[in-house]
Design an enzyme around this catalytic site. Structure first.
Site, PDB file in Angstrom:
ATOM      1  N   LEU A  89       1.006  -1.122  -0.219  1.00 45.05           N
ATOM      2  CA  LEU A  89       0.386   0.261   0.148  1.00 45.05           C
ATOM      3  C   LEU A  89       0.311   1.093  -0.039  1.00 45.05           C
ATOM      4  CD1 LEU A  89      -3.203  -1.026   2.910  1.00 45.05           C
ATOM      5  CD2 LEU A  89      -2.860  -1.852   0.032  1.00 45.05           C
ATOM      6  N   SER A  93       0.774   9.060  -2.580  1.00 47.49           N
ATOM      7  CA  SER A  93      -0.696   8.786  -3.276  1.00 47.49           C
ATOM      8  C   SER A  93      -1.601   9.960  -3.496  1.00 47.49           C
ATOM      9  CB  SER A  93      -1.396   7.404  -2.596  1.00 47.49           C
ATOM     10  OG  SER A  93      -1.421   9.167  -1.241  1.00 47.49           O
ATOM     11  N   TYR A 104      10.106  11.146  -8.394  1.00 48.17           N
ATOM     12  CA  TYR A 104       9.925  10.751  -7.025  1.00 48.17           C
ATOM     13  C   TYR A 104       8.957   9.378  -6.916  1.00 48.17           C
ATOM     14  CZ  TYR A 104       9.100   9.263  -1.876  1.00 48.17           C
ATOM     15  OH  TYR A 104       8.287   9.520  -0.641  1.00 48.17           O
ATOM     16  N   SER A 134      -5.168   1.998  -9.285  1.00 47.57           N
ATOM     17  CA  SER A 134      -6.253   2.488  -8.902  1.00 47.57           C
ATOM     18  C   SER A 134      -7.244   3.316 -10.399  1.00 47.57           C
ATOM     19  CB  SER A 134      -5.073   3.994  -8.592  1.00 47.57           C
ATOM     20  OG  SER A 134      -5.913   5.249  -8.226  1.00 47.57           O
ATOM     21  N   GLU A 136      -6.905   6.073 -11.094  1.00 50.01           N
ATOM     22  CA  GLU A 136      -6.322   7.525 -12.249  1.00 50.01           C
ATOM     23  C   GLU A 136      -6.384   5.798 -12.975  1.00 50.01           C
ATOM     24  OE1 GLU A 136      -6.152  10.154 -11.627  1.00 50.01           O
ATOM     25  OE2 GLU A 136      -8.018  10.287 -10.382  1.00 50.01           O
ATOM     26  N   TYR A 157       1.002  10.073 -11.347  1.00 48.08           N
ATOM     27  CA  TYR A 157       1.113   9.186 -10.715  1.00 48.08           C
ATOM     28  C   TYR A 157       0.018   7.758 -11.354  1.00 48.08           C
ATOM     29  CZ  TYR A 157      -1.864   6.695  -7.214  1.00 48.08           C
ATOM     30  OH  TYR A 157      -3.246   5.766  -6.103  1.00 48.08           O
ATOM     31  N   HIS A 187     -11.711   5.844  -2.114  1.00 52.23           N
ATOM     32  CA  HIS A 187     -12.850   5.031  -1.105  1.00 52.23           C
ATOM     33  C   HIS A 187     -11.857   6.014  -0.185  1.00 52.23           C
ATOM     34  CE1 HIS A 187      -8.490   2.286  -1.638  1.00 52.23           C
ATOM     35  NE2 HIS A 187      -8.174   2.385  -0.779  1.00 52.23           N
TER      36      HIS A 187
HETATM   37  P1  NAP Z   1      -2.091   6.999   2.506  1.00 51.30           P
HETATM   38  O1  NAP Z   1      -3.391   7.541   2.993  1.00 51.30           O
HETATM   39  O2  NAP Z   1      -1.346   8.869   1.416  1.00 51.30           O
HETATM   40  O3  NAP Z   1      -0.673   6.404   2.586  1.00 51.30           O
HETATM   41  C1  NAP Z   1      -0.082   5.984   2.106  1.00 51.30           C
HETATM   42  C2  NAP Z   1       1.334   5.342   2.616  1.00 51.30           C
HETATM   43  O4  NAP Z   1       2.840   5.211   1.661  1.00 51.30           O
HETATM   44  C3  NAP Z   1       1.672   6.520   3.875  1.00 51.30           C
HETATM   45  O5  NAP Z   1       1.880   5.328   5.114  1.00 51.30           O
HETATM   46  C4  NAP Z   1       3.177   6.102   3.760  1.00 51.30           C
HETATM   47  O6  NAP Z   1       3.776   6.621   4.501  1.00 51.30           O
HETATM   48  C5  NAP Z   1       3.873   5.792   2.765  1.00 51.30           C
HETATM   49  N1  NAP Z   1       4.923   5.253   2.000  1.00 51.30           N
HETATM   50  C6  NAP Z   1       4.894   7.303   1.370  1.00 51.30           C
HETATM   51  N2  NAP Z   1       5.883   7.068   0.278  1.00 51.30           N
HETATM   52  C7  NAP Z   1       6.473   5.698   0.964  1.00 51.30           C
HETATM   53  C8  NAP Z   1       7.626   5.233   0.603  1.00 51.30           C
HETATM   54  N3  NAP Z   1       8.858   5.539   0.088  1.00 51.30           N
HETATM   55  N4  NAP Z   1       7.902   3.765   1.191  1.00 51.30           N
HETATM   56  C9  NAP Z   1       7.490   2.966   1.931  1.00 51.30           C
HETATM   57  N5  NAP Z   1       6.214   3.991   2.468  1.00 51.30           N
HETATM   58  C10 NAP Z   1       5.932   4.804   1.808  1.00 51.30           C
HETATM   59  O7  NAP Z   1      -2.405   6.655   1.097  1.00 51.30           O
HETATM   60  P2  NAP Z   1      -4.229   5.476   1.314  1.00 51.30           P
HETATM   61  O8  NAP Z   1      -5.227   5.810   0.942  1.00 51.30           O
HETATM   62  O9  NAP Z   1      -3.760   4.480   2.589  1.00 51.30           O
HETATM   63  O10 NAP Z   1      -4.172   4.354  -0.189  1.00 51.30           O
HETATM   64  C11 NAP Z   1      -3.329   3.264   0.344  1.00 51.30           C
HETATM   65  C12 NAP Z   1      -2.195   2.927  -1.349  1.00 51.30           C
HETATM   66  O11 NAP Z   1      -3.598   2.696  -1.815  1.00 51.30           O
HETATM   67  C13 NAP Z   1      -1.921   4.226  -2.122  1.00 51.30           C
HETATM   68  O12 NAP Z   1      -1.129   3.432  -3.287  1.00 51.30           O
HETATM   69  C14 NAP Z   1      -2.097   4.318  -2.616  1.00 51.30           C
HETATM   70  O13 NAP Z   1      -1.836   4.850  -3.988  1.00 51.30           O
HETATM   71  C15 NAP Z   1      -4.015   3.663  -3.044  1.00 51.30           C
HETATM   72  N6  NAP Z   1      -4.647   4.017  -3.818  1.00 51.30           N
HETATM   73  C16 NAP Z   1      -5.834   4.541  -3.142  1.00 51.30           C
HETATM   74  C17 NAP Z   1      -7.311   4.722  -2.323  1.00 51.30           C
HETATM   75  C18 NAP Z   1      -8.356   6.081  -2.465  1.00 51.30           C
HETATM   76  O14 NAP Z   1      -8.858   6.055  -2.223  1.00 51.30           O
HETATM   77  N7  NAP Z   1      -7.703   5.572  -1.062  1.00 51.30           N
HETATM   78  C19 NAP Z   1      -6.938   4.537  -4.205  1.00 51.30           C
HETATM   79  C20 NAP Z   1      -7.103   4.096  -5.246  1.00 51.30           C
HETATM   80  C21 NAP Z   1      -5.156   3.052  -4.833  1.00 51.30           C
HETATM   81  P3  NAP Z   1       3.978   7.899   5.183  1.00 51.30           P
HETATM   82  O15 NAP Z   1       3.070   7.752   7.281  1.00 51.30           O
HETATM   83  O16 NAP Z   1       4.975   7.792   6.377  1.00 51.30           O
HETATM   84  O17 NAP Z   1       3.822   9.033   4.509  1.00 51.30           O
HETATM   85  O1  F7E Z   2      -9.604  14.665  -5.918  1.00 50.80           O
HETATM   86  C1  F7E Z   2     -11.030  17.622  -7.325  1.00 50.80           C
HETATM   87  C2  F7E Z   2      -9.953  16.783  -7.899  1.00 50.80           C
HETATM   88  O2  F7E Z   2      -7.302  14.663  -4.423  1.00 50.80           O
HETATM   89  C3  F7E Z   2     -10.819  14.220  -6.472  1.00 50.80           C
HETATM   90  C4  F7E Z   2      -6.099   9.511  -4.289  1.00 50.80           C
HETATM   91  O3  F7E Z   2      -6.346   8.774  -3.389  1.00 50.80           O
HETATM   92  O4  F7E Z   2      -8.055   8.713  -5.684  1.00 50.80           O
HETATM   93  C5  F7E Z   2      -7.852   9.356  -4.946  1.00 50.80           C
HETATM   94  O5  F7E Z   2      -7.044  10.256  -5.976  1.00 50.80           O
HETATM   95  C6  F7E Z   2     -11.146  15.203  -7.099  1.00 50.80           C
HETATM   96  C7  F7E Z   2     -10.233  15.494  -8.410  1.00 50.80           C
HETATM   97  O6  F7E Z   2      -8.626  12.640  -4.936  1.00 50.80           O
HETATM   98  C8  F7E Z   2     -10.250  20.004  -5.295  1.00 50.80           C
HETATM   99  O7  F7E Z   2      -9.617  18.250  -9.033  1.00 50.80           O
HETATM  100  C9  F7E Z   2     -11.728  19.700  -6.613  1.00 50.80           C
HETATM  101  O8  F7E Z   2     -10.767  15.446 -10.060  1.00 50.80           O
HETATM  102  O9  F7E Z   2      -9.359  13.836  -3.323  1.00 50.80           O
HETATM  103  P1  F7E Z   2      -8.683  13.972  -4.303  1.00 50.80           P
HETATM  104  P2  F7E Z   2      -8.088  12.182  -6.372  1.00 50.80           P
HETATM  105  O10 F7E Z   2      -7.232  12.268  -6.929  1.00 50.80           O
HETATM  106  O11 F7E Z   2      -9.390  11.006  -6.930  1.00 50.80           O
HETATM  107  C10 F7E Z   2      -7.429   7.917  -6.641  1.00 50.80           C
HETATM  108  C11 F7E Z   2      -8.463   6.238  -6.889  1.00 50.80           C
HETATM  109  C12 F7E Z   2      -6.240   7.670  -6.104  1.00 50.80           C
HETATM  110  O12 F7E Z   2      -5.541   6.403  -6.009  1.00 50.80           O
HETATM  111  C13 F7E Z   2      -5.141   8.110  -5.185  1.00 50.80           C
HETATM  112  O13 F7E Z   2      -3.972   7.775  -4.711  1.00 50.80           O
HETATM  113  O14 F7E Z   2     -11.691  16.634  -6.586  1.00 50.80           O
HETATM  114  N1  F7E Z   2     -10.728  18.787  -6.145  1.00 50.80           N
HETATM  115  N2  F7E Z   2     -10.639  20.530  -5.735  1.00 50.80           N
HETATM  116  C14 F7E Z   2      -9.569  18.866  -5.068  1.00 50.80           C
HETATM  117  N3  F7E Z   2      -9.573  17.756  -4.767  1.00 50.80           N
HETATM  118  C15 F7E Z   2      -7.903  17.956  -4.099  1.00 50.80           C
HETATM  119  N4  F7E Z   2      -7.264  17.511  -3.539  1.00 50.80           N
HETATM  120  N5  F7E Z   2      -7.763  19.447  -3.583  1.00 50.80           N
HETATM  121  C16 F7E Z   2      -8.991  20.524  -3.752  1.00 50.80           C
HETATM  122  O15 F7E Z   2      -9.264  21.557  -3.463  1.00 50.80           O
END
Ligand code: NAP
Ligand code: F7E
Length: 342
Positions: A89, A93, A104, A134, A136, A157, A187
């Site tokens: 995970l 993100s 990065y 994702s 995305e 990303y 989520h």
């Molecule tokens: P998150 O809250 O941003 O957590 C990311 C985690 O990755 C944190 O524990 C972070 O550690 C760790 N991390 C960052 N860089 C790292 C590195 N270089 N080496 C090891 N660990 C590292 O993300 P999340 O929402 O829980 O999502 C979990 C995973 O699902 C991610 O891969 C994300 O891209 C993917 N994803 C999320 C969503 C969503 O809607 N939430 C949807 C689709 C996919 P620190 O706490 O130290 O920063």
């Molecule tokens: O944006 C719009 C923005 O940053 C959602 C990550 O967990 O889900 C996440 O990515 C939408 C976008 O999430 C603001 O332009 C408007 O259309 O909450 P977000 P994301 O980009 O969908 C996917 C599935 C992942 O995998 C990712 O790790 O909202 N938006 N105004 C904004 N977004 C942000 N952040 N801030 C604003 O002010």
């Protein structure tokens, strides 16, 4: 290592999903190893409540230092722990941040996965691997998006996650590793990072209601997302690794809503009219936007028996309620990332 207990290793345990997954696995008796990054501040707020005394007999949550950019450490950890299940995970993100740090983001989210896969392969481990991919990756491919939808990434990303997806497929087919790609749609939860749009909105609602903030500045209000509840999704991850065969699965609710609708409901929860408080700010627009994500999780429903339990309205309400409660209890830490990067 405790004999007879299943062992899981989670990268990203300090993140939203990692914290819920750790809870879920501990409740099922797993020994959980969480990989954390060394930092000058100890960043374990989301898992603090799971703390176990390392001297206790049934000590099952074990933190280890590591980083997805550090191949030798990953190999060392895997050689020592030999986990039954690996949940990858860990990631940079944030989609908007990935435009600012493309190299990065690729290093961690793309090549980091190759490092992990190579370690498992070269050590000859039988660990089952979950890779966090994702929605995305679909970019602007027409909704609804399923496992059969073409990938058209529109951010560094998304491109990194697509690379990871294909490397996992490659290692599954070439070396017979058990790897499941989870293609998860957005989520959320009260543990969501404060610069993702849902949490940014719910925190602002709570602060505005309490008289601590005047306005909420947002970017694109027309973007549509398929928003579910994070604890439902971590169960789906686990289910993917309990199958006889590894496969790829979409997890989604099948409903999409605009950012505007999210605002409307969130402010209404505390009897405020969102139009009085929400302002537009171009700095939150992305160089390329993903307009409409809405997932088709029929395969997960059929094969995994998975379905989301929390509806969109329930999600908005529970997130607002949690932030209102945090503000009232003085637990609203506004010295956060959101304040500096808003
Ligand atoms: P998150 O809250 O941003 O957590 C990311 C985690 O990755 C944190 O524990 C972070 O550690 C760790 N991390 C960052 N860089 C790292 C590195 N270089 N080496 C090891 N660990 C590292 O993300 P999340 O929402 O829980 O999502 C979990 C995973 O699902 C991610 O891969 C994300 O891209 C993917 N994803 C999320 C969503 C969503 O809607 N939430 C949807 C689709 C996919 P620190 O706490 O130290 O920063
Ligand atoms: O944006 C719009 C923005 O940053 C959602 C990550 O967990 O889900 C996440 O990515 C939408 C976008 O999430 C603001 O332009 C408007 O259309 O909450 P977000 P994301 O980009 O969908 C996917 C599935 C992942 O995998 C990712 O790790 O909202 N938006 N105004 C904004 N977004 C942000 N952040 N801030 C604003 O002010």
């Amino acid at each position: 290592m405790a004999k007879g207990k299943r062992t899981a290793l989670i990268t990203g345990i300090t993140g939203q999903d990692g914290s819920y997954l750790a809870e879920f696995l501990l409740a099922r008796g797993y020994v959980v190893y969480g990989v954390i990054r060394r930092s000058s501040t100890f960043n374990i707020d989301r898992i603090e409540h799971l703390y176990q005394d390392p001297h206790a007999r049934d000590y099952r949550l074990r933190l280890v230092y590591g980083n997805l950019t550090d191949a030798s450490r990953i190999t060392q950890l895997l050689a020592e722990i030999r986990p039954d299940e690996i949940y990858n995970l860990g990631a940079q993100s944030h989609v908007k941040v990935s435009f600012e740090q493309p190299e990065y983001t690729g290093d961690v989210d793309a090549v980091g996965v190759t490092r992990l896969l190579e370690s498992v392969r070269s050590l000859g481990l039988k660990s089952r691997i979950y890779q966090a991919c994702s929605s995305e990756m679909f970019g602007n491919a027409p909704a609804p998006q399923s496992e059969a939808t073409a990938m058209l990434p529109r951010s560094p990303y998304a491109a990194a996650k697509a690379y990871a997806f294909w490397m996992c497929r490659t290692y599954r087919e070439a070396y017979g590793l058990f790897i499941a790609n989870g293609i998860l749609f957005n989520h959320e939860s009260p543990r969501r990072g404060p610069t993702f749009v849902t949490r940014k909105i719910t925190r602002a609602v709570a602060r505005i209601k309490a008289g601590l903030q005047d306005k909420l500045y947002l970017g694109n209000l027309d973007a549509r997302r398929d928003w579910g509840y994070a604890p439902d999704y971590v169960e789906g991850m686990w289910r993917m690794l309990q199958q006889r065969q590894p496969d790829d699965f979409v997890l989604a609710t099948g409903e999409s809503h605009s950012v505007r609708e999210f605002c409307e409901l969130a402010f209404a929860r505390v009897n405020l009219d969102w139009r009085r408080y929400v302002k537009r700010d171009k700095r939150y627009l992305r160089p390329a936007e993903v307009d409409h994500l809405c997932g088709d999780a029929a395969k997960a429903r059929r094969v995994l028996g998975w379905k989301p339990r929390v509806t969109f309205t329930e999600l908005v309400n529970l997130m607002v309620d949690a932030d209102v409660e945090a503000v009232q209890a003085g637990r609203d830490d506004f010295r956060s990332e959101e304040r500096w990067f808003k």
